[in-house]
Enzyme design. Structure first.
Site, PDB file in Angstrom:
ATOM      1  N   ASP A 305       0.858  -1.173   0.000  1.00  0.00           N
ATOM      2  CA  ASP A 305       0.000   0.000   0.000  1.00  0.00           C
ATOM      3  C   ASP A 305       0.908   1.241   0.000  1.00  0.00           C
ATOM      4  O   ASP A 305       2.124   1.153   0.144  1.00  0.00           O
ATOM      5  CB  ASP A 305      -0.962  -0.035   1.213  1.00  0.00           C
ATOM      6  CG  ASP A 305      -2.215   0.793   0.945  1.00  0.00           C
ATOM      7  OD1 ASP A 305      -2.171   1.659   0.043  1.00  0.00           O
ATOM      8  OD2 ASP A 305      -3.237   0.597   1.627  1.00  0.00           O
TER       9      ASP A 305
HETATM   10  C1  BGC Z   1      -5.093   3.147   0.197  1.00  0.00           C
HETATM   11  C2  BGC Z   1      -5.303   2.124  -0.889  1.00  0.00           C
HETATM   12  C3  BGC Z   1      -5.181   2.767  -2.236  1.00  0.00           C
HETATM   13  C4  BGC Z   1      -3.825   3.428  -2.337  1.00  0.00           C
HETATM   14  C5  BGC Z   1      -3.544   4.051  -3.695  1.00  0.00           C
HETATM   15  C6  BGC Z   1      -3.852   3.989  -0.013  1.00  0.00           C
HETATM   16  O1  BGC Z   1      -3.785   5.055   0.863  1.00  0.00           O
HETATM   17  O2  BGC Z   1      -5.039   2.505   1.447  1.00  0.00           O
HETATM   18  O3  BGC Z   1      -6.547   1.504  -0.727  1.00  0.00           O
HETATM   19  O4  BGC Z   1      -5.386   1.830  -3.244  1.00  0.00           O
HETATM   20  O5  BGC Z   1      -3.746   4.441  -1.347  1.00  0.00           O
HETATM   21  O6  BGC Z   1      -4.317   5.152  -3.924  1.00  0.00           O
END
Ligand code: BGC
Length: 734
Positions: A305
């Site tokens: 993530d």
């Molecule tokens: C979130 C994810 C997301 C990623 C990319 C993160 O902060 O937890 O769910 O896909 O950002 O945008």
């Protein structure tokens, strides 16, 4: 003779290939673009098996290029440094972020740098959070799960993939299949609620919808399933908090939805932010390597993530970037999103402190998916197709259908549907004329495309009904009012948690005053999460949950309020009576003192249980029959029931099948949803609904976490919701 010959051939082949490698590398270092153009580059030959292509390419890569394939920066700007990285093969994928606009033209220009100007010409993946629609926005995932219609969910994913792929998106960070039982957690809105089966079924449907039958097809995109694993169990419902999850909890509750998506062919998995009982998910070899790869045979790649590798330092399991990179990559986290810790590993490999083999395996996993997506053959997106494919009449029609199928009728004192000649009705409340109904993640959607409640109702009025919009409740001149209340799109979602999950801003008080001043009050709620509606239930004559229904909000609401559609949504999370009851969910384990697990100031019952939802008609259930009452282990059986529409209009009912093993070596959940069917019945019609229960559904994890079927009695219920126990039978396993 044969064996001598084959040894001779093998040795000769080895010598020849060594000479070839030498010639190749000698040549490639003197002329970098020759690899790119070289006719002998097997990896460019689509006729070669993927594994041959992957190995051929890997063999040609420098350590920097390999680490480049594990790098997913955010696409937040478009500067020379980034162009130079693309040309050096240092970028594998982009995390496209909103509001930075990605045009197809820009995408193709960036892709050209990777494909035509880099030494090996490896295409880049463009990944984006397409969560519930790209341009046409569908209901939030939690809302959509309330439809209990997985085919519908699949269709929305197909449309999302089509709209996104013509815009140059290759991979979506969706579906989120985190089982979530704490409605204070803002991200509960992004999944399919508290139940394992619901997350399994909806996760699978979304993966199938996004990816289609052929990932190289024009309108499909890859699915990156998230957040692996346990993110929904964040302590106290506060985002990014640690979790305390036993292996049993992981295997029984949090892992199965991911396994279902892996089996459905998902190409990627995102590791989660959270710590799992001491080991952060991004550096957790048990979940990433043991379970995901060794047990389930997952062949895609794992991406972290956002900044989660760098954050291993904040977690306190690494002090330096190298240590963070080492911990994550060795555990099985292939690609790093946003931060650049993995780059430090080149020095580590050269100094023989980190094994290049680990990097090679991760790179291979990424390359396999790039081949699978067809990016080497078709790296570019055709310009100008967005306008034809996006927000089309058909897409809007599906958004309208999905929104109305998701809406849940929670209360109705004969006020709904609003019939012809009902006269004047006043529309009021914060959401009566508000475009903030498309949720938290909104893809590339635009609020300007939203049909508001006022517009939707005004354009679909039945004969003899007048709607007036009033921003001033004092000036009401109708007996019946529709009050549109709720949570704004930034009151839920990532890092938007709430300690009290009541309606904000005095909206409850407004409803109370309207009731006390003698009005008939229809409350429509635009919510991202389950809310505490105990006060609303007292004062409202009718309550309809609309969620954040998306682009077609107003039209879908008109369909339901005016009875063009009979509401058939059922909640997929428990709605508590008080925030202090949280976590409250239907499938808790049995305890030693049943009936005493309560509070002094409130009982342990929900306001609306999991699976609850009303209709404009009524249904009755009768004649539950088991095909066998005594079965051996590994034997399937059928259970059937007659469901009748006893009201005056056609309606859809969600028939739910629950199970509980009375005595087992391990305590079991009080109830477990094992299947469901959504059926439509005309007034007076009766249908026999039959479920086949396979032995898998009866299996439990024993004390060694082995899946076994233990003999004994099993309660079987078929009901309208998780608290409906009227139809009950017992099956015995010998
Ligand atoms: C979130 C994810 C997301 C990623 C990319 C993160 O902060 O937890 O769910 O896909 O950002 O945008």
């Amino acid at each position: 003779m044969t064996s001598y010959l084959s040894i001779f051939q093998t040795n000769t082949m080895k010598i020849i290939s060594k000479v070839l490698i030498f010639v190749f590398f000698g040549y490639s270092f003197t002329n970098v673009s020759a690899v790119n153009k070289g006719s002998f580059a097997k990896y460019k030959d689509a006729k070669q098996p993927t594994e041959v292509r992957v190995n051929d390419l890997l063999m040609k890569m420098t350590i920097e290029e390999k680490l480049g394939q594990l790098n997913m920066p955010a696409l937040e700007n478009n500067d020379e440094a980034m162009h130079s990285d693309l040309m050096k093969g240092k970028i594998s994928a982009f995390c496209v972020v909103r509001p930075y606009p990605l045009s197809v033209k820009m995408r193709n220009e960036l892709q050209t740098l990777a494909v035509e100007k880099s030494r090996l010409g490896i295409p880049v993946i463009f990944a984006f959070d397409v969560i519930h629609g790209y341009k046409t926005i569908f209901p939030t995932p939690l809302a959509l799960s309330a439809s209990w219609d997985t085919e519908l969910a699949k269709n929305t994913a197909q449309i999302a993939a089509c709209e996104a792929s013509v815009s140059g998106i290759d991979l979506t960070f969706s579906p989120m299949v985190d089982v979530a039982r704490d409605p204070r957690w803002g991200r509960i809105s992004e999944g399919s609620g508290e139940d394992v089966l619901m997350n399994r079924r909806f996760g699978k449907a979304m993966v199938e919808g996004y990816q289609g039958a052929d990932l190289t097809a024009k309108y499909s995109m890859g699915a990156c399933v998230k957040h692996f694993v346990g993110y929904g169990a964040a302590m106290g419902g506060r985002d990014y908090q640690f979790t305390e999850l036993s292996e049993r909890a992981l295997r029984e509750t949090y892992l199965p939805p991911f396994q279902e998506c892996v089996n459905a062919g998902a190409v990627s998995i995102m590791s989660a932010f959270n710590d799992i009982s001491g080991l952060p998910a991004a550096a957790n070899s048990f979940t990433l390597d043991q379970v995901l790869r060794k047990e389930w045979g997952f062949k895609g790649f794992v991406v972290s993530d956002w900044k989660a590798i760098d954050q291993l330092k904040a977690h306190g399991i690494a002090e330096t970037d190298q240590q963070a990179a080492n911990a994550a990559l060795s555990a099985g986290n292939d690609m790093e999103m946003k931060t650049q810790c993995y780059n430090t590993l080149a020095k580590e490999v050269n100094g023989k402190r980190f094994s290049e083999k680990i990097i090679d395996e991760a790179v291979k996993r990424v390359l396999r998916i790039k081949f699978k997506l067809g990016l080497f053959e078709n790296p570019y997106t055709i310009e100008g197709e967005e306008s034809i494919s996006q927000l089309s009449h058909e897409n809007r029609a599906l958004a309208r259908k999905a929104a109305r199928e998701s809406m849940v009728l929670l209360k109705n004192s004969d006020l709904l549907p609003i019939k012809e000649n009902s006269g004047r009705i006043t529309l009021l409340g914060e959401w009566a004329n508000n475009k903030d109904v498309i949720g938290w993640w909104t893809g590339n959607g635009d609020k300007k495309d939203v049909v508001t409640v006022f517009d939707g109702l005004s354009q679909n009025l039945p004969k003899g009904v007048e709607i007036s919009f009033s921003a001033e409740p004092q000036t009401l001149n109708s007996k019946t009012v529709i009050v549109c209340v709720g949570e704004s799109g930034n009151m839920f979602g990532e890092n938007h948690c709430r300690s009290e999950i009541t309606l904000p801003w005095g909206q409850t008080e407004q409803i109370k005053q309207l009731k006390e001043s003698g009005h008939k009050v229809i409350v429509v709620i635009f919510n991202g999460r389950p809310l505490v509606l105990t006060e609303i239930e007292k004062y409202a004559d009718a309550i309809l949950l609309a969620w954040h229904p998306g682009t077609e909000a107003g039209n879908a609401l008109a369909d339901v309020l005016f009875g063009i559609t009979n509401p058939s949504g059922h909640v997929t999370t428990t709605f508590p009576k008080k925030s202090g009851q949280i976590p409250l969910f239907y499938s808790d384990r049995t305890s030693g003192r049943p009936g005493y697990n309560s509070y002094l100031d409130v009982d342990a019952e929900p306001l609306y249980p999991f699976g609850f939802g009303l209709s404009y008609t009524s249904f009755s259930y009768s004649n539950m029959v088991l095909s066998k009452k005594l079965i051996s282990k590994n034997e399937s059986f059928n259970v059937s029931i007659n469901v009748s529409n006893t009201g005056n209009v056609t309606g859809k009912e969600v028939v739910q099948l629950y199970m509980h093993q009375k005595v087992a070596t391990i305590t079991q959940t009080k109830k477990k949803l094992i299947d469901f069917q959504k059926i439509e019945l005309k007034p007076g019609e009766t249908q026999t609904v039959t479920f086949m229960v396979s032995p898998d559904e009866l299996a439990i994890l024993d004390k060694n976490l082995k899946s076994v079927i233990e003999s004994g009695d099993f309660d079987i219920w078929i009901g309208k919701n998780s608290h409906d126990e009227a139809q009950h039978e017992i099956v015995t396993v010998k």
